[in-house]
Design a protein around this motif. Structure first.
Motif, PDB file in Angstrom:
ATOM      1  N   TRP A 159       0.812  -1.217   0.000  1.00 11.19           N
ATOM      2  CA  TRP A 159       0.000   0.000   0.000  1.00 11.19           C
ATOM      3  C   TRP A 159       0.847   1.270   0.000  1.00 11.19           C
ATOM      4  CZ3 TRP A 159      -4.465  -1.318   3.964  1.00 11.19           C
ATOM      5  CH2 TRP A 159      -5.233  -2.356   3.432  1.00 11.19           C
ATOM      6  N   LEU A 160       2.014   1.226   0.634  1.00 12.82           N
ATOM      7  CA  LEU A 160       2.844   2.432   0.730  1.00 12.82           C
ATOM      8  C   LEU A 160       3.400   2.868  -0.628  1.00 12.82           C
ATOM      9  CD1 LEU A 160       4.808   1.625   4.005  1.00 12.82           C
ATOM     10  CD2 LEU A 160       2.849   3.165   3.739  1.00 12.82           C
ATOM     11  N   SER A 161       3.470   1.921  -1.548  1.00 11.80           N
ATOM     12  CA  SER A 161       4.042   2.241  -2.855  1.00 11.80           C
ATOM     13  C   SER A 161       2.976   2.359  -3.955  1.00 11.80           C
ATOM     14  CB  SER A 161       5.055   1.161  -3.246  1.00 11.80           C
ATOM     15  OG  SER A 161       4.421  -0.107  -3.301  1.00 11.80           O
ATOM     16  N   LEU A 162       1.736   2.579  -3.570  1.00 17.74           N
ATOM     17  CA  LEU A 162       0.656   2.685  -4.559  1.00 17.74           C
ATOM     18  C   LEU A 162       0.806   3.967  -5.380  1.00 17.74           C
ATOM     19  CD1 LEU A 162      -2.516   1.596  -2.541  1.00 17.74           C
ATOM     20  CD2 LEU A 162      -1.203   0.237  -4.166  1.00 17.74           C
ATOM     21  N   SER A 163       0.512   3.871  -6.648  1.00 21.11           N
ATOM     22  CA  SER A 163       0.506   5.048  -7.511  1.00 21.11           C
ATOM     23  C   SER A 163      -0.763   5.853  -7.256  1.00 21.11           C
ATOM     24  CB  SER A 163       0.550   4.616  -8.975  1.00 21.11           C
ATOM     25  OG  SER A 163      -0.652   3.931  -9.316  1.00 21.11           O
ATOM     26  N   ASP A 164      -0.830   7.055  -7.821  1.00 23.41           N
ATOM     27  CA  ASP A 164      -2.030   7.881  -7.678  1.00 23.41           C
ATOM     28  C   ASP A 164      -3.246   7.166  -8.257  1.00 23.41           C
ATOM     29  OD1 ASP A 164      -0.559   9.847  -6.469  1.00 23.41           O
ATOM     30  OD2 ASP A 164      -0.290  11.049  -8.301  1.00 23.41           O
ATOM     31  N   GLU A 165      -3.039   6.451  -9.342  1.00 22.73           N
ATOM     32  CA  GLU A 165      -4.142   5.724  -9.974  1.00 22.73           C
ATOM     33  C   GLU A 165      -4.618   4.587  -9.070  1.00 22.73           C
ATOM     34  OE1 GLU A 165      -3.813   2.995 -13.616  1.00 22.73           O
ATOM     35  OE2 GLU A 165      -4.437   4.912 -14.487  1.00 22.73           O
ATOM     36  N   ASP A 166      -3.659   3.885  -8.454  1.00 20.45           N
ATOM     37  CA  ASP A 166      -4.007   2.815  -7.526  1.00 20.45           C
ATOM     38  C   ASP A 166      -4.780   3.360  -6.326  1.00 20.45           C
ATOM     39  OD1 ASP A 166      -2.833   0.754  -8.972  1.00 20.45           O
ATOM     40  OD2 ASP A 166      -0.864   1.123  -8.104  1.00 20.45           O
ATOM     41  N   LYS A 167      -4.323   4.508  -5.822  1.00 24.05           N
ATOM     42  CA  LYS A 167      -5.015   5.120  -4.679  1.00 24.05           C
ATOM     43  C   LYS A 167      -6.436   5.503  -5.048  1.00 24.05           C
ATOM     44  CE  LYS A 167      -0.790   6.929  -2.564  1.00 24.05           C
ATOM     45  NZ  LYS A 167      -0.004   8.157  -2.239  1.00 24.05           N
ATOM     46  N   GLN A 168      -6.613   5.943  -6.286  1.00 22.96           N
ATOM     47  CA  GLN A 168      -7.948   6.312  -6.754  1.00 22.96           C
ATOM     48  C   GLN A 168      -8.861   5.079  -6.786  1.00 22.96           C
ATOM     49  OE1 GLN A 168      -8.065   7.661 -10.807  1.00 22.96           O
ATOM     50  NE2 GLN A 168     -10.022   8.725 -10.551  1.00 22.96           N
ATOM     51  N   ILE A 169      -8.304   3.977  -7.240  1.00 23.82           N
ATOM     52  CA  ILE A 169      -9.080   2.730  -7.292  1.00 23.82           C
ATOM     53  C   ILE A 169      -9.423   2.263  -5.880  1.00 23.82           C
ATOM     54  CG2 ILE A 169      -8.996   0.294  -7.941  1.00 23.82           C
ATOM     55  CD1 ILE A 169      -7.146   1.145 -10.266  1.00 23.82           C
ATOM     56  N   MET A 170      -8.433   2.312  -4.980  1.00 27.79           N
ATOM     57  CA  MET A 170      -8.679   1.910  -3.598  1.00 27.79           C
ATOM     58  C   MET A 170      -9.746   2.785  -2.952  1.00 27.79           C
ATOM     59  SD  MET A 170      -7.104  -0.713  -2.311  1.00 27.79           S
ATOM     60  CE  MET A 170      -6.913  -0.378  -0.567  1.00 27.79           C
ATOM     61  N   SER A 171      -9.699   4.075  -3.213  1.00 29.46           N
ATOM     62  CA  SER A 171     -10.685   5.005  -2.652  1.00 29.46           C
ATOM     63  C   SER A 171     -12.082   4.673  -3.162  1.00 29.46           C
ATOM     64  CB  SER A 171     -10.330   6.450  -3.016  1.00 29.46           C
ATOM     65  OG  SER A 171      -9.100   6.819  -2.457  1.00 29.46           O
ATOM     66  N   TYR A 172     -12.148   4.307  -4.424  1.00 26.96           N
ATOM     67  CA  TYR A 172     -13.434   3.945  -5.014  1.00 26.96           C
ATOM     68  C   TYR A 172     -14.004   2.691  -4.337  1.00 26.96           C
ATOM     69  CZ  TYR A 172     -16.726   1.971  -8.380  1.00 26.96           C
ATOM     70  OH  TYR A 172     -17.832   1.419  -8.962  1.00 26.96           O
ATOM     71  N   ARG A 173     -13.143   1.709  -4.116  1.00 24.59           N
ATOM     72  CA  ARG A 173     -13.594   0.478  -3.467  1.00 24.59           C
ATOM     73  C   ARG A 173     -14.070   0.763  -2.037  1.00 24.59           C
ATOM     74  NH1 ARG A 173      -8.981  -3.974  -5.297  1.00 24.59           N
ATOM     75  NH2 ARG A 173      -9.599  -4.108  -7.488  1.00 24.59           N
ATOM     76  N   VAL A 174     -13.339   1.628  -1.351  1.00 31.16           N
ATOM     77  CA  VAL A 174     -13.734   2.004   0.010  1.00 31.16           C
ATOM     78  C   VAL A 174     -15.101   2.677  -0.005  1.00 31.16           C
ATOM     79  CG1 VAL A 174     -13.218   3.561   1.922  1.00 31.16           C
ATOM     80  CG2 VAL A 174     -11.401   2.153   0.947  1.00 31.16           C
ATOM     81  N   GLU A 175     -15.301   3.589  -0.955  1.00 27.12           N
ATOM     82  CA  GLU A 175     -16.580   4.297  -1.018  1.00 27.12           C
ATOM     83  C   GLU A 175     -17.726   3.356  -1.357  1.00 27.12           C
ATOM     84  OE1 GLU A 175     -18.418   8.528  -2.311  1.00 27.12           O
ATOM     85  OE2 GLU A 175     -16.291   8.129  -2.385  1.00 27.12           O
ATOM     86  N   CYS A 176     -17.485   2.407  -2.256  1.00 27.15           N
ATOM     87  CA  CYS A 176     -18.519   1.409  -2.581  1.00 27.15           C
ATOM     88  C   CYS A 176     -18.913   0.618  -1.338  1.00 27.15           C
ATOM     89  CB  CYS A 176     -18.001   0.435  -3.649  1.00 27.15           C
ATOM     90  SG  CYS A 176     -17.914   1.106  -5.306  1.00 27.15           S
TER      91      CYS A 176
END
Length: 629
Positions: free
Chosen positions: A273-290
């Motif tokens: 998780w510490l090395s996630l790209s901005d795009e990866d963080k965006q995807i993770m945020s989306y999953r969290v919101e879902c």
């Protein structure tokens, strides 16, 4: 010296105002009792598990007779009756007392009402009282008329029994008549519980009194309750539509900005998780919101449903009090406002505060959103009666059809003939298929071989022998669930069938099943190398400790806890026989290992639908029932 503070008199208000004022109190009662009921159910299961464990690992439909003929049986029955009565008192009696007290302007607290509810149990220990309890527990869930309890809210006749009954016109008529009778009885006895709890009548008196009130006031009652039910339903549906619309719009907007291949990404390793790209963080945020959306709005829907249920009970109790007052020649009741002291304010704060707390919990759970999106291992499909609805039941060629439609094999039913041969037939006799009302054990193989019928395709059908299936299974490399069936299922059958399986060299393709536990225990003890399934459709205890390799669980009693415990103890799980699209979706997206079904083609359609889901749909499917667990 200060004077004692005077309590302000309660003001007379409209019923609608009183209903709104009463919601925090009713919610608090439901919240507290929900915790108590969960603890009670846990204690009950633990105590029963200890008692059952003195004889067997678990009580199932396969060993039920044996258990109830031992000392454990009467003890379990007594404990079960006490548990059911206490549960009914804390769940339903309490609701009646609370709503009755609110409408009468009483200020009794939660625990005084709990004490009153428990004390009222003894008033139902008589034939009339028991009949009321039985109706509440079992008839209400079946006919949908009256107030039930959470313990049996999902009570239903098992699907595999219903499938058999609905194929008979006679049983269809019996069921329709029975439901009509239960509806009529339930309608006229609607006020029986209120009569006992609020008017101090005996159950027998309350039944008669309920009939009198219903006959005199049924038009007003029906009209009022129809309006109340319609309004509460519209409110719940309306709020859901608004909430879902807002949530979906927001998620759609975010989803539109995601890369096309985001569903293929795996973030299950926290170290990355510490090395996630901005795009990866965006995807993770989306999953969290879902995840957060499903959990938070799921709780709010449950919250609204509870409030709607409270309103319905309030109106019902209001009608009883009005009808009762008129019958007694008393003046029409009036409604007074609820006290607005510190305790009331605390309940309001707690009611809305819990929504915020659930939101925080939902967010914490949502941080593990990635685990909810992982694709589960696909359960293997086994065709019931060799091919389900694909072809003629228990037919050899049906096994090939099943494999062509994605199954790993089929389940067949073995019975012994009068002269010791083994044939395949599901029913106790040949009446349904061959119009001969004789059992396999009453006929020789030669006599059975003369039976035949012409199916819908003009093909002549005969009763197959076990050997035919063993040959076909080896040729196709197909799994066979061999059910040792009926009155001839005994140790001799177990020995003979195992010998035949070895003779045809298909040991690795066979799983033995039976509803007779003694036969399965014998088979597993004598032939430990064999794959044996313990099959049951009801029970309790430590199923994972049963002496078997596979738990064959009827769909109605399946649960994730059973799967988890089974897998933790090296066992697999076979769920039988989900045939509807909803049930197939549920189990094909679960952790079960096998699904035995008649609807093989439907299972293929469901599999395609499941495979084509978006991550948002997967999260919704996996978590939509989270708060009802």
């Amino acid at each position: 010296m200060g004077s004692k503070k005077e309590t302000k008199p309660q003001k007379q208000v409209k019923f609608s105002t009183l209903a709104i004022q009463a919601l925090p109190e009713i919610w608090m009662v439901r919240f507290v009792t929900a915790i108590i009921l969960v603890a009670l159910a846990f204690a009950f299961s633990q105590i029963c598990g200890l008692i059952i464990g003195t004889k067997v690992a678990a009580l199932t439909t396969a060993n039920m007779k044996e258990i109830f003929l031992s000392w454990q049986g009467p003890v379990l029955i007594i404990i079960g009756i006490v548990f059911v009565l206490v549960y009914a008192a804390l769940d339903l009696f309490l609701r009646v007392y609370v709503t009755g007290g609110i409408l009468k302007g009483e200020k009794a607290g939660i625990f005084s009402n709990i004490k009153k509810s428990l004390a009222s149990i003894k008033r139902f220990i008589n034939p009339s009282g028991i009949s009321i309890i039985i109706y509440i527990l079992f008839a209400v869930p079946l006919v949908g008329l009256g107030f039930g309890v959470g313990l049996t809210s999902n009570f239903a006749i098992p699907n595999f029994i219903m499938d058999v009954l609905l194929k008979s016109t006679f049983f269809k008529i019996i069921m329709v008549v029975a439901i009509i009778v239960l509806l009529v009885v339930g309608f006229f006895y609607l006020f029986s519980l209120h009569g006992v709890l609020l008017s101090g009548l005996t159950p027998k008196e309350a039944k008669k009194y309920s009939v009198k009130l219903v006959k005199k006031n049924w038009k007003k009652f029906v009209l009022t309750m129809v309006i109340v039910l319609a309004v509460t339903l519209l409110v719940r549906v309306g709020i859901n539509l608004v909430v879902n619309s807002i949530s979906e719009s927001r998620l759609n907007a975010i989803e539109a900005t995601l890369p096309d291949n985001y569903t293929e990404r795996d973030y299950s390793d926290p170290n990355a998780w510490l090395s996630l790209s901005d795009e990866d963080k965006q995807i993770m945020s989306y999953r969290v919101e879902c995840t957060f959306s499903v959990l938070e709005w799921g709780y709010i829907d449950l919250f609204i449903a509870m409030l709607c249920s409270a309103i319905i009970m309030l109106y019902f109790t209001k009608l009883y009090i009005e009808f009762d007052s008129a019958e007694r020649g008393e003046k029409a009741p009036t409604w007074v406002s609820r006290p607005k002291g510190g305790a009331y304010v605390a309940k309001v704060i707690a009611m809305f505060g819990l929504i915020v707390a659930v939101g925080i919990v939902s967010f914490i759970l949502a941080t593990r959103a990635d685990s909810y999106t992982l694709r589960k291992k696909e359960p293997a499909i086994i065709a019931h009666r060799s091919c389900g609805t694909l072809g003629f039941e228990n037919s050899v060629e049906g096994l090939s059809l099943a494999l062509e439609h994605g199954c790993i094999g089929g389940e067949i039913d073995i019975q012994r003939t009068k002269d010791g041969y083994y044939i395949i037939n599901h029913d106790n006799d040949f009446a349904r298929l061959f119009n001969v009302a004789k059992k396999p054990s009453e006929m020789t193989l030669a006599e059975i071989e003369e039976l035949e019928l012409t199916d819908n395709n003009g093909k002549i059908r005969k009763v197959p022998k076990l050997e035919e299936f063993l040959v076909e299974a080896k040729k196709l490399n197909a799994i066979l669930l061999l059910e040792l069936k009926g009155e001839t299922a005994d140790e001799q059958m177990a020995d003979d069938v195992v010998a035949m399986v070895k003779e045809y060299d298909v040991e690795d393709l066979v799983i033995y099943i039976s509803l007779k536990e003694n036969v399965m225990n014998y088979l597993k003890e004598k032939y430990p190398e064999c794959q044996v399934a313990s099959v049951f459709f009801a029970g309790m205890g430590n199923f994972e400790n049963l002496p078997c390799d596979v738990l064959g669980v009827e769909e109605g009693m399946s649960s994730p806890l059973i799967y988890f415990n089974a897998h933790a103890n090296g066992k697999k799980v076979d769920v039988w026989t989900p045939n509807s699209e909803d049930s197939l979706r549920l189990f094909m997206d679960s952790d079960v290992d096998y699904i035995t079904t008649d609807e093989v083609e439907l299972s293929q359609k469901v599999r395609k639908d499941l495979d084509s889901r978006t991550e948002r749909e997967i999260i919704k499917n996996r978590l939509q029932d989270f708060w009802s667990l």
